[in-house]
Design a protein around this motif. Structure first.
Motif, PDB file in Angstrom:
ATOM      1  N   GLY A 185       0.822  -1.209   0.000  1.00 24.40           N
ATOM      2  CA  GLY A 185       0.000   0.000   0.000  1.00 24.40           C
ATOM      3  C   GLY A 185       0.853   1.255   0.000  1.00 24.40           C
ATOM      4  O   GLY A 185       0.522   2.249  -0.668  1.00 24.40           O
ATOM      5  N   LEU A 186       1.954   1.218   0.729  1.00 22.74           N
ATOM      6  CA  LEU A 186       2.876   2.345   0.756  1.00 22.74           C
ATOM      7  C   LEU A 186       3.460   2.594  -0.631  1.00 22.74           C
ATOM      8  O   LEU A 186       3.537   3.737  -1.094  1.00 22.74           O
ATOM      9  CB  LEU A 186       3.991   2.078   1.762  1.00 22.74           C
ATOM     10  N   LEU A 187       3.868   1.530  -1.314  1.00 21.63           N
ATOM     11  CA  LEU A 187       4.439   1.670  -2.649  1.00 21.63           C
ATOM     12  C   LEU A 187       3.405   2.208  -3.636  1.00 21.63           C
ATOM     13  O   LEU A 187       3.723   3.055  -4.490  1.00 21.63           O
ATOM     14  CB  LEU A 187       4.981   0.329  -3.133  1.00 21.63           C
ATOM     15  N   ASP A 188       2.163   1.749  -3.532  1.00 18.15           N
ATOM     16  CA  ASP A 188       1.111   2.247  -4.412  1.00 18.15           C
ATOM     17  C   ASP A 188       0.906   3.748  -4.206  1.00 18.15           C
ATOM     18  O   ASP A 188       0.808   4.515  -5.177  1.00 18.15           O
ATOM     19  CB  ASP A 188      -0.190   1.491  -4.156  1.00 18.15           C
ATOM     20  N   SER A 189       0.864   4.165  -2.940  1.00 18.38           N
ATOM     21  CA  SER A 189       0.696   5.591  -2.642  1.00 18.38           C
ATOM     22  C   SER A 189       1.907   6.389  -3.088  1.00 18.38           C
ATOM     23  O   SER A 189       1.767   7.504  -3.621  1.00 18.38           O
ATOM     24  CB  SER A 189       0.467   5.781  -1.138  1.00 18.38           C
ATOM     25  N   PHE A 190       3.105   5.831  -2.906  1.00 15.74           N
ATOM     26  CA  PHE A 190       4.320   6.522  -3.340  1.00 15.74           C
ATOM     27  C   PHE A 190       4.322   6.695  -4.854  1.00 15.74           C
ATOM     28  O   PHE A 190       4.769   7.725  -5.373  1.00 15.74           O
ATOM     29  CB  PHE A 190       5.557   5.768  -2.871  1.00 15.74           C
ATOM     30  N   GLY A 191       3.810   5.712  -5.576  1.00  6.82           N
ATOM     31  CA  GLY A 191       3.697   5.834  -7.016  1.00  6.82           C
ATOM     32  C   GLY A 191       2.798   6.986  -7.418  1.00  6.82           C
ATOM     33  O   GLY A 191       3.087   7.735  -8.359  1.00  6.82           O
ATOM     34  N   ARG A 192       1.699   7.159  -6.699  1.00  2.00           N
ATOM     35  CA  ARG A 192       0.793   8.281  -6.982  1.00  2.00           C
ATOM     36  C   ARG A 192       1.482   9.611  -6.676  1.00  2.00           C
ATOM     37  O   ARG A 192       1.286  10.607  -7.391  1.00  2.00           O
ATOM     38  CB  ARG A 192      -0.485   8.128  -6.157  1.00  2.00           C
ATOM     39  N   ILE A 193       2.295   9.633  -5.636  1.00  2.00           N
ATOM     40  CA  ILE A 193       3.045  10.851  -5.297  1.00  2.00           C
ATOM     41  C   ILE A 193       4.053  11.178  -6.393  1.00  2.00           C
ATOM     42  O   ILE A 193       4.193  12.335  -6.805  1.00  2.00           O
ATOM     43  CB  ILE A 193       3.736  10.683  -3.933  1.00  2.00           C
ATOM     44  N   LEU A 194       4.759  10.160  -6.881  1.00  2.00           N
ATOM     45  CA  LEU A 194       5.723  10.386  -7.957  1.00  2.00           C
ATOM     46  C   LEU A 194       5.032  10.885  -9.222  1.00  2.00           C
ATOM     47  O   LEU A 194       5.518  11.804  -9.885  1.00  2.00           O
ATOM     48  CB  LEU A 194       6.488   9.097  -8.254  1.00  2.00           C
ATOM     49  N   ALA A 195       3.895  10.278  -9.553  1.00  2.00           N
ATOM     50  CA  ALA A 195       3.170  10.684 -10.756  1.00  2.00           C
ATOM     51  C   ALA A 195       2.695  12.130 -10.634  1.00  2.00           C
ATOM     52  O   ALA A 195       2.799  12.919 -11.588  1.00  2.00           O
ATOM     53  CB  ALA A 195       1.984   9.750 -10.995  1.00  2.00           C
ATOM     54  N   GLY A 196       2.171  12.497  -9.463  1.00  2.00           N
ATOM     55  CA  GLY A 196       1.726  13.867  -9.265  1.00  2.00           C
ATOM     56  C   GLY A 196       2.876  14.847  -9.295  1.00  2.00           C
ATOM     57  O   GLY A 196       2.773  15.935  -9.886  1.00  2.00           O
ATOM     58  N   SER A 197       3.985  14.468  -8.680  1.00  2.00           N
ATOM     59  CA  SER A 197       5.160  15.344  -8.674  1.00  2.00           C
ATOM     60  C   SER A 197       5.708  15.542 -10.073  1.00  2.00           C
ATOM     61  O   SER A 197       6.171  16.633 -10.434  1.00  2.00           O
ATOM     62  CB  SER A 197       6.244  14.755  -7.767  1.00  2.00           C
ATOM     63  N   ALA A 198       5.669  14.483 -10.898  1.00  2.41           N
ATOM     64  CA  ALA A 198       6.195  14.579 -12.261  1.00  2.41           C
ATOM     65  C   ALA A 198       5.423  15.595 -13.091  1.00  2.41           C
ATOM     66  O   ALA A 198       5.976  16.178 -14.034  1.00  2.41           O
ATOM     67  CB  ALA A 198       6.155  13.211 -12.932  1.00  2.41           C
ATOM     68  N   LEU A 199       4.163  15.837 -12.757  1.00  4.80           N
ATOM     69  CA  LEU A 199       3.380  16.841 -13.475  1.00  4.80           C
ATOM     70  C   LEU A 199       3.918  18.249 -13.245  1.00  4.80           C
ATOM     71  O   LEU A 199       3.663  19.157 -14.037  1.00  4.80           O
ATOM     72  CB  LEU A 199       1.913  16.780 -13.035  1.00  4.80           C
ATOM     73  N   LEU A 200       4.669  18.422 -12.165  1.00  6.90           N
ATOM     74  CA  LEU A 200       5.228  19.726 -11.850  1.00  6.90           C
ATOM     75  C   LEU A 200       6.559  19.969 -12.556  1.00  6.90           C
ATOM     76  O   LEU A 200       7.072  21.084 -12.547  1.00  6.90           O
ATOM     77  CB  LEU A 200       5.415  19.871 -10.340  1.00  6.90           C
TER      78      LEU A 200
END
Length: 297
Positions: A185-200
């Protein structure tokens, strides 16, 4: 307007070696005077020398650096000392306050970079900082390793022969903190964080993650490898991998600065016949967006 580097320009600015001598001074000395004493309350701080090395290598003065899980603000502090601008996000209000104090302290010491800071869930960073989309040169962060880490200790030597006492070893008691999630679950959430950060990120921007293997109930877990796979599922391609030393170099030999608990776990594993070693480095993973790489073809 800041110069938008091409991928070839970015490559020329990469490190010359795959091992970075970031542990020449112990972590407490790297922070002494540069961070507030209260910052030691955080149990999992990024080494300042790692942050400054990455920022110096992959950005220019005036560029924007972002950390979606900024803890006590190490990435942000090192960025503004290097005349970069910084934006950070942190879930825990207490750590947000520590970050703000560290940033104010940095400005009092002469740092000139500007900063923004938000308290909230890093999975929403692309929404919270929507005005920064397409502007960041670098995202630099590290995932949590669980709801608690080893933190600091008072050993039997310190307390008259009593038992070992832990302190400053919990990230949070808030069950909403991602550190409380099981590993997948942590890795799944971290993936969402990376994807959101990449938009910046601006074109050819870099996502850098520091992470090390962990032991769960004695089993060695390849967390860096899991982060690489997680990033790939979220549109980020591994470009480079470095070893950022947590140990010093003296006379051609490593000076092991592993924590008391790392040494204790290593000793216990060896007593069970396992060929264990104390971790002496962080894996530094550098990613590009798959869309940027496709654009080079």
């Amino acid at each position: 307007m800041n110069h938008q580097p091409t991928r070839n320009e970015l490559t020329r600015r990469e490190f010359l070696a795959s091992v970075l001598a970031t542990g020449q001074r112990p972590s407490r000395l790297q922070r002494h005077g540069r961070y507030t004493p209260e910052s030691m309350r955080h149990p999992g701080k990024m080494l300042p020398a790692i942050a400054s090395t990455v920022i110096d290598a992959f950005t220019q003065p005036g560029d924007l650096v972002i950390d979606p899980m900024c803890g006590i603000g190490t990435t942000l502090v090192e960025a503004i000392h290097l005349r970069r601008d910084a934006a950070g996000m942190e879930y825990e209000r207490a750590f947000v306050d520590l970050t703000l104090n560290n940033l104010r302290h940095a400005h009092a010491q002469g740092a000139t970079g500007r900063y923004q800071l938000a308290c909230g869930d890093a999975r929403t960073i692309a929404t919270v900082y929507k005005e920064l989309r397409g502007k960041a040169a670098l995202v630099l962060t590290s995932p949590p390793y669980g709801s608690h880490t080893h933190g600091h200790i008072r050993s039997s030597r310190d307390n008259g022969g009593g038992k070992v006492l832990k302190r400053h070893h919990r990230y949070s008691t808030d069950r909403g903190n991602l550190a409380h999630q099981p590993l997948l679950g942590l890795l799944d959430s971290f993936g969402r964080i990376l994807a959101g950060s990449a938009l910046l990120l601006r074109p050819c921007g870099v996502v850098a993650v520091t992470v090390r293997p962990i032991r769960v109930k004695g089993e060695l877990i390849d967390l860096p490898g899991m982060v690489i796979d997680t990033a790939a599922r979220n549109g980020l391609i591994l470009a480079s991998r470095y070893a950022a030393l947590l140990a010093g170099l003296r006379g051609g030999r490593l000076v092991n600065r592993a924590s008391f608990f790392q040494m204790l776990e290593t000793r216990r594993a060896r007593d069970r016949g396992l060929p264990a070693c104390a971790t002496a480095h962080e894996d530094l993973l550098l990613f590009h967006r798959a869309a940027d790489l496709q654009g080079d073809r």
